[in-house]
Design a protein around this motif. Structure first.
Motif, short mmCIF file in Angstrom:
data_model
loop_
_atom_site.label_atom_id
_atom_site.label_comp_id
_atom_site.label_asym_id
_atom_site.label_seq_id
_atom_site.Cartn_x
_atom_site.Cartn_y
_atom_site.Cartn_z
N PRO A 25 0.84 -1.21 0.00
CA PRO A 25 0.00 0.00 0.00
C PRO A 25 0.87 1.25 0.00
N THR A 26 0.41 2.28 -0.68
CA THR A 26 1.11 3.57 -0.59
C THR A 26 0.71 4.26 0.72
N PRO A 27 1.57 5.11 1.26
CA PRO A 27 1.29 5.72 2.57
C PRO A 27 0.06 6.63 2.56
N LEU A 28 -0.62 6.65 3.70
CA LEU A 28 -1.68 7.62 3.96
C LEU A 28 -1.10 8.57 5.00
N LEU A 29 -0.71 9.76 4.56
CA LEU A 29 0.07 10.67 5.39
C LEU A 29 -0.82 11.74 6.03
N PRO A 30 -0.67 11.99 7.33
CA PRO A 30 -1.40 13.11 7.93
C PRO A 30 -0.81 14.43 7.45
N VAL A 31 -1.69 15.41 7.23
CA VAL A 31 -1.23 16.72 6.78
C VAL A 31 -2.11 17.79 7.42
N GLU A 32 -1.48 18.84 7.90
CA GLU A 32 -2.21 19.96 8.48
C GLU A 32 -2.44 21.03 7.42
N ILE A 33 -3.70 21.35 7.20
CA ILE A 33 -4.08 22.42 6.28
C ILE A 33 -4.99 23.36 7.06
N GLY A 34 -4.52 24.56 7.33
CA GLY A 34 -5.25 25.46 8.20
C GLY A 34 -5.29 24.86 9.60
N ASP A 35 -6.48 24.74 10.15
CA ASP A 35 -6.60 24.16 11.49
C ASP A 35 -7.14 22.74 11.46
N VAL A 36 -7.04 22.09 10.29
CA VAL A 36 -7.55 20.73 10.12
C VAL A 36 -6.40 19.78 9.80
N THR A 37 -6.37 18.63 10.44
CA THR A 37 -5.45 17.57 10.07
C THR A 37 -6.22 16.52 9.28
N CYS A 38 -5.92 16.44 8.00
CA CYS A 38 -6.55 15.44 7.13
C CYS A 38 -5.47 14.50 6.61
N HIS A 39 -5.68 13.90 5.44
CA HIS A 39 -4.75 12.88 4.98
C HIS A 39 -4.44 13.04 3.49
N VAL A 40 -3.21 12.67 3.14
CA VAL A 40 -2.78 12.62 1.74
C VAL A 40 -2.43 11.18 1.39
N LYS A 41 -2.99 10.69 0.30
CA LYS A 41 -2.66 9.37 -0.22
C LYS A 41 -1.55 9.54 -1.24
N ALA A 42 -0.35 9.04 -0.91
CA ALA A 42 0.86 9.35 -1.69
C ALA A 42 1.08 8.35 -2.81
N GLU A 43 0.25 8.43 -3.84
CA GLU A 43 0.38 7.55 -5.01
C GLU A 43 1.60 7.91 -5.86
N ASP A 295 -11.53 13.35 8.29
CA ASP A 295 -11.74 12.16 7.48
C ASP A 295 -11.65 12.45 5.98
N THR A 296 -11.10 13.61 5.63
CA THR A 296 -10.88 13.93 4.21
C THR A 296 -9.56 13.32 3.75
N VAL A 297 -9.58 12.73 2.56
CA VAL A 297 -8.36 12.19 1.95
C VAL A 297 -8.12 12.91 0.63
N ILE A 298 -6.91 13.39 0.46
CA ILE A 298 -6.49 14.11 -0.75
C ILE A 298 -5.55 13.21 -1.54
N MET A 299 -5.89 12.97 -2.79
CA MET A 299 -5.07 12.11 -3.63
C MET A 299 -3.90 12.91 -4.23
N VAL A 300 -2.69 12.47 -3.98
CA VAL A 300 -1.50 12.97 -4.69
C VAL A 300 -1.14 11.88 -5.68
N THR A 301 -1.41 12.12 -6.95
CA THR A 301 -1.51 11.00 -7.89
C THR A 301 -0.27 10.71 -8.72
N GLY A 302 0.70 11.62 -8.76
CA GLY A 302 1.87 11.34 -9.59
C GLY A 302 3.06 12.20 -9.23
N GLY A 303 4.25 11.67 -9.50
CA GLY A 303 5.47 12.39 -9.19
C GLY A 303 6.48 12.41 -10.30
#
Length: 318
Positions: A25-43, A295-303
């Motif tokens: 699995p690719t990592p599900l990384l916590p990320v702080e945006i403003g005052d919310v900690t959500c998640h980034v899926k590091a594809e 509980d928001t997940v943001i897809m980071v889809t390519g590098g």
């Protein structure tokens, strides 16, 4: 096998099992945006640097022996190309990829390095689907469409199955970079309780416009330029529109400046190298264009970046 079938949630689950058997699995990384900690899926950390490996593997590994003998043809600006080429090399299938002549050099080189034959076309100027159809007719190959193929959609949806397992529940929403809608459709099937938010470049929101109007909308004759080379299909397909209708929240677009800001953020805060098209969802989140919660997940889809362009992006504010 019938390419006319519709993708299903069971198909997504089967794809997740198939992908999980060969890739961690690719990592599900916590990320702080403003005052919310959500998640980034590091594809962007996939072996080919993009989520497209999922759909490529599920489509090609699902082919029977006769289809594999015929070889495959795919159309891509680079990431789907590499996903198909990677799967084809592993499975011993001949792969021909139709790519725009102005695709990033790194993506062209990586596709050739994986053993695929690359056929170039002019963008704009030539219809890539017509070029691919001609090759399929001449060679008898199997077309593996980048986003309008049911197996590809299911394969991309395997990311949603991973997310739910990692989070321990379905996300409240998944914010996804969107070209033709293959990833968004797969996520909608994988996570039926999650809101799906496709994010597209300004002037290239063909999925968003199609969802709003309830019919396929093609890109304008003179669309604006965008640095998101991976998110420039002329139109979505009926299969994607059918899956996403009533499930996706359309209307979110991002500018080049917002995308570059997201690339810088990902590099500085997450230690991720992200290409422009892979940063579109993060750009929307950072720009306040989508609601965020834990509980928001943001897809980071390519590098798969052009090194010189990426160096300019992370060292220059615009």
């Amino acid at each position: 096998m019938s390419a006319g079938r519709m993708p299903t949630r069971d198909g997504v689950r089967a794809a997740a099992d198939a992908v999980g058997a060969i890739l961690p699995p690719t990592p599900l990384l916590p990320v702080e945006i403003g005052d919310v900690t959500c998640h980034v899926k590091a594809e962007s950390l996939q072996p080919i640097g993009a989520f497209k490996i999922r759909g490529g593997w599920w489509r090609l590994s699902s082919m029977d022996d006769a289809e594999r003998e015929r070889g495959v043809v795919a159309v891509s600006s680079g990431n789907h190309a590499q996903g198909v080429a990677w799967a084809a090399r592993r499975l011993g299938i001949a792969a021909t990829i139709v790519m725009p002549r102005n695709a990033p050099a790194a993506k062209l080189e990586a596709t050739r390095a994986l053993g695929a034959e690359v056929v170039l076309y002019e963008r704009p100027g030539e219809d890539r689907d017509e070029v691919a159809a001609r090759l399929v007719a001449e060679r008898g190959s199997v077309l593996v469409h980048a986003f309008g193929d049911p197996w590809v959609i299911e394969g991309q949806g395997s990311a949603g199955v991973e997310i739910a397992r990692q989070l321990g529940r379905q996300p409240s929403r998944i914010v996804a970079c969107c070209g033709g809608g293959g990833l968004a459709a797969g996520l909608a099937l994988a996570c039926p309780d999650s809101a799906i938010v496709p994010v597209e470049p300004v002037g290239w929101d063909m999925v968003g416009q199609s969802l709003t109007k309830g019919q396929i909308v093609r890109v304008a004759d003179d669309p604006p330029t965008t640095i998101c080379d991976a998110l420039q299909p002329d139109a979505t397909k009926p299969i994607n529109l059918a899956v996403l209708s009533g499930r996706a929240e359309p209307g979110v677009t991002v500018t080049d400046a917002e995308v570059r800001a997201a690339q810088r953020f990902a590099f500085a805060r997450l230690q991720l190298v992200v290409e422009p098209g892979g940063a579109a969802a993060l750009a929307a989140a950072l720009a306040g264009k989508v609601p965020l919660d834990e509980d928001t997940v943001i897809m980071v889809t390519g590098g798969n970046v052009d090194p010189a362009a990426f160096a300019r992006t992370i060292t220059t504010d615009d």
